[in-house]
Design an enzyme around this catalytic site. Structure first.
Site, PDB file in Angstrom:
ATOM      1  N   ASN A  95      27.943 -30.499  88.255  1.00 29.41           N
ATOM      2  CA  ASN A  95      27.005 -29.484  88.960  1.00 29.41           C
ATOM      3  C   ASN A  95      26.036 -30.938  89.715  1.00 29.41           C
ATOM      4  O   ASN A  95      25.645 -31.665  89.083  1.00 29.41           O
ATOM      5  CB  ASN A  95      26.379 -28.655  88.287  1.00 29.41           C
ATOM      6  N   VAL A  96      25.566 -30.433  91.135  1.00 25.45           N
ATOM      7  CA  VAL A  96      24.454 -31.213  91.548  1.00 25.45           C
ATOM      8  C   VAL A  96      23.149 -30.773  91.615  1.00 25.45           C
ATOM      9  O   VAL A  96      22.162 -31.462  91.815  1.00 25.45           O
ATOM     10  CB  VAL A  96      25.066 -31.459  93.208  1.00 25.45           C
ATOM     11  N   HIS A 112      29.548 -35.605  90.340  1.00 25.39           N
ATOM     12  CA  HIS A 112      29.637 -35.322  91.908  1.00 25.39           C
ATOM     13  C   HIS A 112      28.322 -35.488  92.381  1.00 25.39           C
ATOM     14  O   HIS A 112      28.039 -35.208  93.603  1.00 25.39           O
ATOM     15  CB  HIS A 112      30.335 -33.887  91.868  1.00 25.39           C
ATOM     16  N   THR A 181      34.203 -23.944  84.733  1.00 30.49           N
ATOM     17  CA  THR A 181      34.681 -24.506  85.694  1.00 30.49           C
ATOM     18  C   THR A 181      36.151 -24.182  85.997  1.00 30.49           C
ATOM     19  O   THR A 181      36.914 -23.937  84.649  1.00 30.49           O
ATOM     20  CB  THR A 181      34.685 -25.983  85.456  1.00 30.49           C
ATOM     21  N   GLU A 207      36.280 -16.170  83.154  1.00 31.29           N
ATOM     22  CA  GLU A 207      37.902 -15.876  83.438  1.00 31.29           C
ATOM     23  C   GLU A 207      38.639 -17.056  82.762  1.00 31.29           C
ATOM     24  O   GLU A 207      38.148 -18.108  82.655  1.00 31.29           O
ATOM     25  CB  GLU A 207      38.006 -15.967  84.966  1.00 31.29           C
TER      26      GLU A 207
HETATM   27  P1  OAD Z   1      34.181 -22.985  90.650  1.00 32.28           P
HETATM   28  O1  OAD Z   1      33.591 -22.187  91.658  1.00 32.28           O
HETATM   29  O2  OAD Z   1      35.757 -23.570  91.100  1.00 32.28           O
HETATM   30  O3  OAD Z   1      34.542 -22.291  89.112  1.00 32.28           O
HETATM   31  C1  OAD Z   1      33.404 -21.635  88.748  1.00 32.28           C
HETATM   32  C2  OAD Z   1      33.851 -21.149  87.329  1.00 32.28           C
HETATM   33  O4  OAD Z   1      32.803 -20.581  86.675  1.00 32.28           O
HETATM   34  C3  OAD Z   1      34.813 -20.005  87.507  1.00 32.28           C
HETATM   35  O5  OAD Z   1      36.034 -20.137  86.685  1.00 32.28           O
HETATM   36  C4  OAD Z   1      34.105 -18.604  87.029  1.00 32.28           C
HETATM   37  O6  OAD Z   1      35.006 -17.718  86.110  1.00 32.28           O
HETATM   38  C5  OAD Z   1      33.195 -19.540  86.014  1.00 32.28           C
HETATM   39  N1  OAD Z   1      31.737 -18.688  85.815  1.00 32.28           N
HETATM   40  C6  OAD Z   1      31.150 -17.625  86.418  1.00 32.28           C
HETATM   41  N2  OAD Z   1      30.222 -17.129  86.056  1.00 32.28           N
HETATM   42  C7  OAD Z   1      30.219 -17.711  84.746  1.00 32.28           C
HETATM   43  C8  OAD Z   1      29.239 -17.734  83.758  1.00 32.28           C
HETATM   44  N3  OAD Z   1      28.010 -16.978  83.623  1.00 32.28           N
HETATM   45  N4  OAD Z   1      29.341 -18.341  82.643  1.00 32.28           N
HETATM   46  C9  OAD Z   1      30.389 -19.424  82.339  1.00 32.28           C
HETATM   47  N5  OAD Z   1      31.384 -19.499  83.461  1.00 32.28           N
HETATM   48  C10 OAD Z   1      31.085 -18.869  84.711  1.00 32.28           C
HETATM   49  O7  OAD Z   1      33.445 -24.193  90.392  1.00 32.28           O
HETATM   50  P2  OAD Z   1      33.700 -25.608  89.642  1.00 32.28           P
HETATM   51  O8  OAD Z   1      34.794 -25.496  88.793  1.00 32.28           O
HETATM   52  O9  OAD Z   1      32.440 -26.178  89.091  1.00 32.28           O
HETATM   53  O10 OAD Z   1      32.737 -30.163  94.079  1.00 32.28           O
HETATM   54  O11 OAD Z   1      34.096 -26.308  90.952  1.00 32.28           O
HETATM   55  C11 OAD Z   1      34.515 -27.757  90.692  1.00 32.28           C
HETATM   56  C12 OAD Z   1      33.899 -28.582  91.934  1.00 32.28           C
HETATM   57  O12 OAD Z   1      34.747 -27.899  93.229  1.00 32.28           O
HETATM   58  C13 OAD Z   1      32.549 -28.590  92.220  1.00 32.28           C
HETATM   59  O13 OAD Z   1      31.681 -29.607  91.456  1.00 32.28           O
HETATM   60  C14 OAD Z   1      32.455 -28.909  93.526  1.00 32.28           C
HETATM   61  C15 OAD Z   1      33.386 -27.918  94.020  1.00 32.28           C
HETATM   62  O14 OAD Z   1      34.065 -28.320  95.553  1.00 32.28           O
HETATM   63  C16 OAD Z   1      32.172 -30.856  94.672  1.00 32.28           C
HETATM   64  O15 OAD Z   1      31.081 -30.566  95.458  1.00 32.28           O
HETATM   65  C17 OAD Z   1      32.624 -32.391  95.075  1.00 32.28           C
END
Ligand code: OAD
Length: 234
Positions: A95-96, A112, A181, A207
């Site tokens: 996270n940023v 990131h 994530t 999920e």
């Molecule tokens: P995603 O949007 O791909 O995934 C978010 C995850 O959070 C999903 O699996 C959801 O099920 C979960 N989620 C939602 N609500 C939640 C909650 N209350 N508690 C726990 N989990 C929850 O985001 P990231 O995996 O972070 O990169 O994405 C990775 C990277 O892709 C980011 O850092 C970004 C993006 O493109 C850059 O900006 C370089």
């Protein structure tokens, strides 16, 4: 419950799900879109070369969303974990935003980058704190060297920061937990495979992530509900 013994070293990887309960939308939750752009189209070196104003427009919007957000019980639980484990905890976030820091986590590795920092796109001047206005700048700000000031963010196609420190911590951990994530963006998605067999591996989120089969156990639910009661420390 995850039992942490006296010899354990814990690696936590957080993703955008940990900030969802603070009101910051996850990436894939908004369909990976901003206005009519795919996020990859505005978060890339190519976008910066083609239309830096559009890129600043996007990050100004993200700054204003993040500036209004407050840490939730998941961030607070991880800060408390650090207060108990000290350097036996390694917190790595994709996270940023600065919600881990707002919750008083001290050592946070932002692989990131950081939304509230900028850097020059040309010279080696280190990234610097930047809380300038949350409106897109009329002119792209310039560095003393003449280069353009860009957000300190790892864009698609760029290499995440501090990978040496991350792999050193992965190599030493005995407990690995990923929180919020989706397990699709590399290299973070492969961290669990790297430690599997040596470390106990856990996932927390509502999920199943794409890499669910790599985890020993998945705790299904919102991070803010699960994390405060997840760790039992010896
Ligand atoms: P995603 O949007 O791909 O995934 C978010 C995850 O959070 C999903 O699996 C959801 O099920 C979960 N989620 C939602 N609500 C939640 C909650 N209350 N508690 C726990 N989990 C929850 O985001 P990231 O995996 O972070 O990169 O994405 C990775 C990277 O892709 C980011 O850092 C970004 C993006 O493109 C850059 O900006 C370089």
């Amino acid at each position: 419950m995850i039992h942490i013994g006296r010899q354990d070293r814990v690696f936590i990887l957080t993703g955008s799900g940990v900030s969802a309960e603070s009101g910051i939308p996850t990436f894939r939750g908004v369909g990976g879109m901003w206005r009519n752009y795919r996020i990859e189209e505005v978060a890339s070196p190519h976008a910066w070369a083609r239309d830096p104003r559009l890129v600043w427009d996007f990050y100004s919007m993200r700054r204003s969303v993040a500036a209004a957000a407050k840490p939730n019980p998941a961030h607070l639980a991880l800060a408390e974990l650090e207060s108990k484990l000290a350097d036996r905890l390694f917190l790595c976030t994709q996270n940023v935003d600065n919600l881990h820091e707002q919750a008083r986590s001290i050592n946070v590795l932002h692989m990131h980058g950081e939304l509230f920092k900028s850097r020059c796109d040309s010279c080696r001047r280190p990234p610097f704190p930047d809380h300038r206005g949350y409106e897109a700048p009329a002119e792209i700000p310039r560095c003393e060297c003449g280069g353009r000031i860009r957000p300190h963010i790892c864009w698609f196609g760029e290499v995440p920061y501090e990978m040496d420190r991350i792999f050193a911590a992965l190599n030493h951990c005995t407990v690995f937990a990923a929180v919020g994530t989706s397990g699709v963006v590399e290299p973070a998605a492969s961290f669990v495979a790297h430690v599997r067999g040596r470390a106990r591996t856990y996932y927390v989120g509502p999920e199943e992530p794409a890499n669910a089969s790599e985890f020993d156990q998945c705790y299904r639910g919102e991070a803010g509900k699960i994390l405060p009661a997840l760790f039992a420390i010896e």
